[in-house]
Design a protein around this motif. Structure first.
Motif, mmCIF file in Angstrom:
data_model
loop_
_atom_site.group_PDB
_atom_site.id
_atom_site.type_symbol
_atom_site.label_atom_id
_atom_site.label_comp_id
_atom_site.label_asym_id
_atom_site.label_seq_id
_atom_site.Cartn_x
_atom_site.Cartn_y
_atom_site.Cartn_z
ATOM 1 N N LEU A 12 0.965 -1.200 -0.038
ATOM 2 C CA LEU A 12 -0.055 -0.014 -0.046
ATOM 3 C C LEU A 12 0.985 1.145 -0.054
ATOM 4 O O LEU A 12 0.738 1.961 -0.775
ATOM 5 C CB LEU A 12 -0.923 0.059 1.105
ATOM 6 C CG LEU A 12 -2.030 0.988 1.343
ATOM 7 C CD1 LEU A 12 -3.080 0.903 0.132
ATOM 8 C CD2 LEU A 12 -2.788 0.846 2.550
ATOM 9 N N ARG A 13 1.788 1.348 0.870
ATOM 10 C CA ARG A 13 2.782 2.364 0.591
ATOM 11 C C ARG A 13 3.510 2.524 -0.558
ATOM 12 O O ARG A 13 3.673 3.744 -0.963
ATOM 13 C CB ARG A 13 4.073 2.181 1.908
ATOM 14 C CG ARG A 13 4.954 3.214 2.008
ATOM 15 C CD ARG A 13 4.539 4.692 2.082
ATOM 16 N NE ARG A 13 3.743 4.989 3.208
ATOM 17 C CZ ARG A 13 2.781 5.979 3.389
ATOM 18 N NH1 ARG A 13 2.606 6.643 2.695
ATOM 19 N NH2 ARG A 13 2.240 5.932 4.519
ATOM 20 N N ALA A 18 3.754 5.811 -5.354
ATOM 21 C CA ALA A 18 4.025 5.913 -7.003
ATOM 22 C C ALA A 18 2.952 6.869 -7.650
ATOM 23 O O ALA A 18 3.172 7.346 -8.519
ATOM 24 C CB ALA A 18 3.490 4.452 -7.599
ATOM 25 N N ARG A 19 1.980 7.298 -6.713
ATOM 26 C CA ARG A 19 1.086 8.392 -7.111
ATOM 27 C C ARG A 19 1.699 9.649 -7.167
ATOM 28 O O ARG A 19 1.369 10.545 -8.015
ATOM 29 C CB ARG A 19 -0.270 8.361 -6.272
ATOM 30 C CG ARG A 19 -0.925 6.933 -6.205
ATOM 31 C CD ARG A 19 -2.022 6.993 -5.154
ATOM 32 N NE ARG A 19 -2.875 8.157 -5.081
ATOM 33 C CZ ARG A 19 -3.971 8.195 -5.610
ATOM 34 N NH1 ARG A 19 -4.621 6.946 -6.191
ATOM 35 N NH2 ARG A 19 -4.889 9.124 -5.702
ATOM 36 N N ALA A 102 -5.656 6.637 -12.044
ATOM 37 C CA ALA A 102 -6.880 5.781 -11.901
ATOM 38 C C ALA A 102 -6.609 4.301 -11.951
ATOM 39 O O ALA A 102 -7.176 3.866 -10.799
ATOM 40 C CB ALA A 102 -7.666 5.932 -13.208
ATOM 41 N N LYS A 103 -5.487 3.829 -12.331
ATOM 42 C CA LYS A 103 -4.988 2.489 -12.096
ATOM 43 C C LYS A 103 -4.546 2.357 -10.607
ATOM 44 O O LYS A 103 -4.608 1.259 -10.007
ATOM 45 C CB LYS A 103 -3.823 2.031 -13.036
ATOM 46 C CG LYS A 103 -4.498 1.772 -14.496
ATOM 47 C CD LYS A 103 -3.432 1.446 -15.573
ATOM 48 C CE LYS A 103 -3.865 1.243 -16.975
ATOM 49 N NZ LYS A 103 -2.941 0.911 -17.921
ATOM 50 N N LEU A 104 -3.563 3.231 -10.345
ATOM 51 C CA LEU A 104 -3.242 3.330 -8.747
ATOM 52 C C LEU A 104 -4.251 3.396 -7.875
ATOM 53 O O LEU A 104 -4.066 2.692 -6.843
ATOM 54 C CB LEU A 104 -1.925 4.233 -8.696
ATOM 55 C CG LEU A 104 -0.734 4.113 -9.589
ATOM 56 C CD1 LEU A 104 0.207 5.418 -9.223
ATOM 57 C CD2 LEU A 104 -0.056 2.825 -8.963
ATOM 58 N N GLY A 105 -5.057 4.109 -8.274
ATOM 59 C CA GLY A 105 -6.328 4.431 -7.277
ATOM 60 C C GLY A 105 -7.187 3.047 -6.940
ATOM 61 O O GLY A 105 -7.596 2.538 -6.034
ATOM 62 N N GLN A 106 -7.200 2.154 -8.079
ATOM 63 C CA GLN A 106 -8.025 1.014 -8.126
ATOM 64 C C GLN A 106 -7.074 -0.088 -7.109
ATOM 65 O O GLN A 106 -7.590 -0.892 -6.354
ATOM 66 C CB GLN A 106 -8.181 0.474 -9.643
ATOM 67 C CG GLN A 106 -9.146 -0.896 -9.622
ATOM 68 C CD GLN A 106 -10.358 -0.560 -8.725
ATOM 69 O OE1 GLN A 106 -11.144 0.200 -9.206
ATOM 70 N NE2 GLN A 106 -10.567 -1.468 -7.895
ATOM 71 N N VAL A 112 -6.561 -1.998 0.063
ATOM 72 C CA VAL A 112 -7.155 -1.869 1.348
ATOM 73 C C VAL A 112 -8.401 -2.712 1.738
ATOM 74 O O VAL A 112 -8.431 -3.168 2.947
ATOM 75 C CB VAL A 112 -7.878 -0.423 1.279
ATOM 76 C CG1 VAL A 112 -8.946 -0.347 2.455
ATOM 77 C CG2 VAL A 112 -6.760 0.621 1.260
ATOM 78 N N ASP A 113 -8.883 -3.347 0.767
ATOM 79 C CA ASP A 113 -10.068 -4.279 0.933
ATOM 80 C C ASP A 113 -9.084 -5.524 1.334
ATOM 81 O O ASP A 113 -9.615 -6.335 2.216
ATOM 82 C CB ASP A 113 -10.731 -4.705 -0.410
ATOM 83 C CG ASP A 113 -11.776 -3.623 -0.719
ATOM 84 O OD1 ASP A 113 -11.954 -2.770 -0.031
ATOM 85 O OD2 ASP A 113 -12.185 -3.770 -1.958
ATOM 86 N N ARG A 114 -8.143 -5.996 0.817
ATOM 87 C CA ARG A 114 -7.297 -7.215 1.380
ATOM 88 C C ARG A 114 -6.797 -7.203 2.713
ATOM 89 O O ARG A 114 -6.799 -8.024 3.503
ATOM 90 C CB ARG A 114 -6.350 -7.412 0.273
ATOM 91 C CG ARG A 114 -6.783 -8.102 -1.096
ATOM 92 C CD ARG A 114 -5.779 -8.275 -2.057
ATOM 93 N NE ARG A 114 -4.476 -8.687 -1.585
ATOM 94 C CZ ARG A 114 -3.396 -8.646 -2.415
ATOM 95 N NH1 ARG A 114 -3.328 -7.910 -3.602
ATOM 96 N NH2 ARG A 114 -2.300 -9.196 -1.916
ATOM 97 N N LEU A 115 -6.505 -5.785 2.886
ATOM 98 C CA LEU A 115 -5.958 -5.544 4.277
ATOM 99 C C LEU A 115 -7.041 -5.740 5.341
ATOM 100 O O LEU A 115 -6.856 -6.373 6.236
ATOM 101 C CB LEU A 115 -5.082 -4.304 4.174
ATOM 102 C CG LEU A 115 -4.569 -3.762 5.499
ATOM 103 C CD1 LEU A 115 -3.539 -4.779 6.175
ATOM 104 C CD2 LEU A 115 -4.162 -2.145 5.784
#
Length: 134
Positions: A12-13, A18-19, A102-106, A112-115
């Motif tokens: 996640l970090r 990368a954003r 957009a790709k990085l946001g997804q 976050v869901d996996r975490l």
């Protein structure tokens, strides 16, 4: 098998780091953008004695745009050629950075869901059989 929450946090970090270059690039845009595709088309003038009748046509610069589902070509004169090409290049770069964000946001949402799934405790099992109260 659940993944280690520490690894998910690291991923996640990495995604969030990368954003930053994409956001900075978008915020740095100060000049106008020009959508469409900047193209060179070769056309024949129609004179039978011209070189274009036999070989390659006369070059012309155009901006190709989609409007209402149809492609429209707008002629770009020599005086405006450089400015239109640069504005079109900035638009292309802008869209590229937007797509990357957009790709990085997804990817961020998926992590976050996996975490959350990794950190969620399982439901408690009922002990023994109990009759429901009436």
């Amino acid at each position: 098998m659940k993944k280690d929450p520490s690894r998910l946090r690291q991923e996640l970090r990495r995604v969030e780091d990368a954003r930053s270059p994409h956001v900075e690039a978008l915020m740095a845009v100060r000049e106008a953008l020009r959508r469409g595709s900047f193209v060179t088309l070769y056309r024949r003038c129609g004179k039978p004695t011209c070189h274009c009748a036999e070989g390659e046509g006369h070059p012309g610069k155009y901006l190709s745009l989609k409007e209402g589902g149809r492609t429209r070509l707008v002629y770009v004169g020599a005086a405006d050629e450089v400015a239109v090409a640069e504005a079109n290049g900035r638009h292309r770069d802008f869209r590229r950075h937007r797509t990357a964000l957009a790709k990085l946001g997804q990817e961020t949402l998926d992590l976050v869901d996996r975490l959350g799934a990794t950190l969620t405790m399982p439901e408690p099992r009922p002990r023994g059989r109990r009759r429901a109260r009436r």
